[in-house]
Design a protein around this motif. Structure first.
Motif, mmCIF file in Angstrom:
data_model
loop_
_atom_site.group_PDB
_atom_site.id
_atom_site.type_symbol
_atom_site.label_atom_id
_atom_site.label_comp_id
_atom_site.label_asym_id
_atom_site.label_seq_id
_atom_site.Cartn_x
_atom_site.Cartn_y
_atom_site.Cartn_z
ATOM 1 N N THR A 1 78.674 77.259 38.494
ATOM 2 C CA THR A 1 79.353 75.966 38.344
ATOM 3 C C THR A 1 78.839 74.913 39.331
ATOM 4 N N SER A 2 78.018 75.341 40.311
ATOM 5 C CA SER A 2 77.420 74.385 41.245
ATOM 6 C C SER A 2 76.066 73.870 40.756
ATOM 7 N N LEU A 3 75.561 74.421 39.662
ATOM 8 C CA LEU A 3 74.243 74.011 39.168
ATOM 9 C C LEU A 3 74.165 72.523 38.807
ATOM 10 N N PRO A 4 75.204 71.934 38.171
ATOM 11 C CA PRO A 4 75.102 70.493 37.882
ATOM 12 C C PRO A 4 74.977 69.652 39.148
ATOM 13 N N GLU A 5 75.762 70.001 40.187
ATOM 14 C CA GLU A 5 75.661 69.272 41.456
ATOM 15 C C GLU A 5 74.272 69.437 42.071
ATOM 16 N N LEU A 6 73.699 70.658 41.936
ATOM 17 C CA LEU A 6 72.364 70.904 42.481
ATOM 18 C C LEU A 6 71.323 70.038 41.774
ATOM 19 N N ALA A 7 71.406 69.991 40.440
ATOM 20 C CA ALA A 7 70.450 69.186 39.672
ATOM 21 C C ALA A 7 70.566 67.707 40.041
ATOM 22 N N THR A 8 71.814 67.215 40.164
ATOM 23 C CA THR A 8 72.032 65.808 40.512
ATOM 24 C C THR A 8 71.479 65.483 41.892
ATOM 25 N N THR A 9 71.698 66.378 42.848
ATOM 26 C CA THR A 9 71.270 66.128 44.223
ATOM 27 C C THR A 9 69.759 66.228 44.366
ATOM 28 N N VAL B 1 77.526 72.573 49.983
ATOM 29 C CA VAL B 1 76.986 72.106 51.264
ATOM 30 C C VAL B 1 75.655 72.786 51.573
ATOM 31 N N LEU B 2 75.644 74.109 51.575
ATOM 32 C CA LEU B 2 74.468 74.837 52.050
ATOM 33 C C LEU B 2 73.328 74.882 51.041
ATOM 34 N N LEU B 3 73.658 75.053 49.770
ATOM 35 C CA LEU B 3 72.605 75.180 48.754
ATOM 36 C C LEU B 3 72.280 73.837 48.108
ATOM 37 N N VAL B 4 73.323 73.095 47.706
ATOM 38 C CA VAL B 4 73.104 71.838 46.980
ATOM 39 C C VAL B 4 72.471 70.776 47.878
ATOM 40 N N LEU B 5 72.702 70.832 49.181
ATOM 41 C CA LEU B 5 72.006 69.937 50.106
ATOM 42 C C LEU B 5 70.748 70.596 50.685
ATOM 43 N N GLY B 6 70.764 71.907 50.817
ATOM 44 C CA GLY B 6 69.640 72.609 51.424
ATOM 45 C C GLY B 6 68.384 72.608 50.573
ATOM 46 N N VAL B 7 68.518 72.959 49.295
ATOM 47 C CA VAL B 7 67.344 73.033 48.413
ATOM 48 C C VAL B 7 66.679 71.663 48.216
ATOM 49 N N PRO B 8 67.443 70.595 47.913
ATOM 50 C CA PRO B 8 66.788 69.278 47.795
ATOM 51 C C PRO B 8 66.086 68.845 49.074
ATOM 52 N N ALA B 9 66.658 69.179 50.240
ATOM 53 C CA ALA B 9 66.028 68.806 51.512
ATOM 54 C C ALA B 9 64.691 69.521 51.698
ATOM 55 N N LEU B 10 64.527 70.695 51.086
ATOM 56 C CA LEU B 10 63.239 71.386 51.135
ATOM 57 C C LEU B 10 62.177 70.615 50.365
ATOM 58 N N LEU B 11 62.602 69.945 49.306
ATOM 59 C CA LEU B 11 61.669 69.203 48.454
ATOM 60 C C LEU B 11 61.327 67.839 49.026
ATOM 61 N N ALA B 12 62.353 67.160 49.567
ATOM 62 C CA ALA B 12 62.145 65.823 50.138
ATOM 63 C C ALA B 12 63.253 65.547 51.135
ATOM 64 N N PRO B 13 62.921 65.103 52.337
ATOM 65 C CA PRO B 13 63.957 64.795 53.339
ATOM 66 C C PRO B 13 64.968 63.786 52.785
ATOM 67 N N ILE B 14 66.250 64.021 53.079
ATOM 68 C CA ILE B 14 67.322 63.137 52.608
ATOM 69 C C ILE B 14 67.711 62.224 53.770
ATOM 70 N N GLN B 15 67.552 60.929 53.587
ATOM 71 C CA GLN B 15 67.769 59.962 54.673
ATOM 72 C C GLN B 15 69.259 59.639 54.818
ATOM 73 N N THR B 16 69.981 60.639 55.305
ATOM 74 C CA THR B 16 71.429 60.491 55.470
ATOM 75 C C THR B 16 71.790 59.526 56.595
ATOM 76 N N SER B 17 70.799 59.151 57.429
ATOM 77 C CA SER B 17 71.086 58.214 58.530
ATOM 78 C C SER B 17 71.471 56.835 57.997
ATOM 79 N N HIS B 18 71.130 56.553 56.744
ATOM 80 C CA HIS B 18 71.450 55.253 56.160
ATOM 81 C C HIS B 18 72.780 55.260 55.397
ATOM 82 N N CYS B 19 73.436 56.415 55.338
ATOM 83 C CA CYS B 19 74.670 56.538 54.553
ATOM 84 C C CYS B 19 75.894 56.157 55.391
#
Length: 317
Positions: free
Chosen positions: A220-228, A79-97
């Motif tokens: 073990t969270s690195l694959p999820e981080l790369a995917t996200t 939750v905190l890292l796998v969603l946090g780091v990608p959001a730093l790179l590009a906003p995630i438009q979760t409003s459409h999910c």
């Protein structure tokens, strides 16, 4: 040397998990199992195989802190890292999910997991309870997927569903090689990680639980981080959020559920003082993005990432 061996074990785990997914997916599709079922079961289980093997290996070697810390720490990181780091790179438009049902299932799984843990041990019966919860989650996901495909089919001709790792031209000998590499590599990688993580814990005077919550969970969270990260850069918010929710569901219900059937897992009381509540609190922080249609902006990325770094600092002190 132990740090290198932990890293080697992680690399072997990730490569073996990918090989097992590719082999199992292609065998399943060749023998006529629908792509939808393969996506909801084999791919999901296969991508969680590294965490599963680590937890089983740790439980058998009487390192319950690693077995449980791996899952709890991974859920916090997801939750905190796998969603946090990608959001730093590009906003995630979760409003459409539209992830409300799966998110509610994840919260229910978290509450069930903590409730079962109050007994002090995850036993065979605990495993059955968690796996029953997994069956409910899979049934819900299957129903949702079927409804979605029927709705699409009503508007247009349904396209053939693509499954990660599927290759209709892959020869049988290569499929067998993938399966063998996966089945050999997973226990080998898990053994390397658990053994050397215990050595590191003893050397630095920290508990197995701390190693499980930090080093192993992060690895073990690195694959999820790369995917996200890739999903965020491609503006695929549904993939980013769904990846985290699905991974957390499987961590809680499948990994500890299966491990408990094989060997009991003692619950360190320290988990109830801090880590379980951080895991639940981190999950509840997704409410604005799931129910209130807010986007996960860079500011939220900073907040999530900072909270994860704070959690690691507190855990290591």
């Amino acid at each position: 040397m132990e740090w290198l061996l932990v890293g080697l074990g992680l690399v072997i785990l990730l490569l073996a998990g990918d090989a097992l997914v590719r082999g199992a997916v292609n065998v399943s599709l060749r023998i006529g199992i629908p792509a939808l079922i393969v996506s909801l079961t084999i791919v999901a289980f296969g991508t969680s195989a590294p965490e599963l093997l680590i937890s089983i290996e740790a439980a058998l070697k009487n390192a319950p802190g690693i077995a449980l810390g791996n899952v709890v720490g991974s859920n916090i990181a997801n939750v905190l890292l796998v969603l946090g780091v990608p959001a730093l790179l590009a906003p995630i438009q979760t409003s459409h999910c539209n992830s409300r049902r799966n998110y509610v299932l994840m919260i229910a799984a978290s509450v069930l997991f903590i409730g079962v843990a109050t007994a002090g041990f995850f036993t065979f019966v605990s495993g059955l309870i968690l796996l029953a919860g997994l069956m409910v989650a899979l049934g819900s996901a299957f129903y949702q997927a079927r409804c979605h495909r029927k709705a699409e089919a009503a508007c247009a001709m349904e396209e053939e569903e693509e499954v990660e790792g599927a290759d209709p031209d892959m020869p049988w000998w290569r499929i067998c090689v993938f399966l063998v590499l996966g089945l050999i590599g997973l226990p080998l990688g898990a053994d390397l990680m658990v053994d050397n993580a215990e050595v590191i814990a003893r050397r630095y005077g920290v508990s197995d639980t701390v190693i499980g919550l930090t080093l192993i969970a992060l690895g073990t969270s690195l694959p999820e981080l790369a995917t996200t990260v890739m999903a965020a850069l491609r503006r695929q918010a549904d993939v980013a959020l769904g990846n985290v929710i699905g991974s957390n569901l499987f961590n809680l219900l499948a990994i500890i559920g299966v491990t408990s059937l094989i060997h009991p897992i003692r619950v360190d009381p320290d988990f109830f003082e801090f880590d379980f509540w951080v895991m639940l609190g981190a999950s509840l922080m997704l409410i604005p993005f799931v129910f209130l249609r807010q986007d996960l902006t860079r500011i939220w990325g900073v907040v999530f990432t900072a909270l994860y770094l704070l959690y690691i600092a507190v855990t290591l002190t």
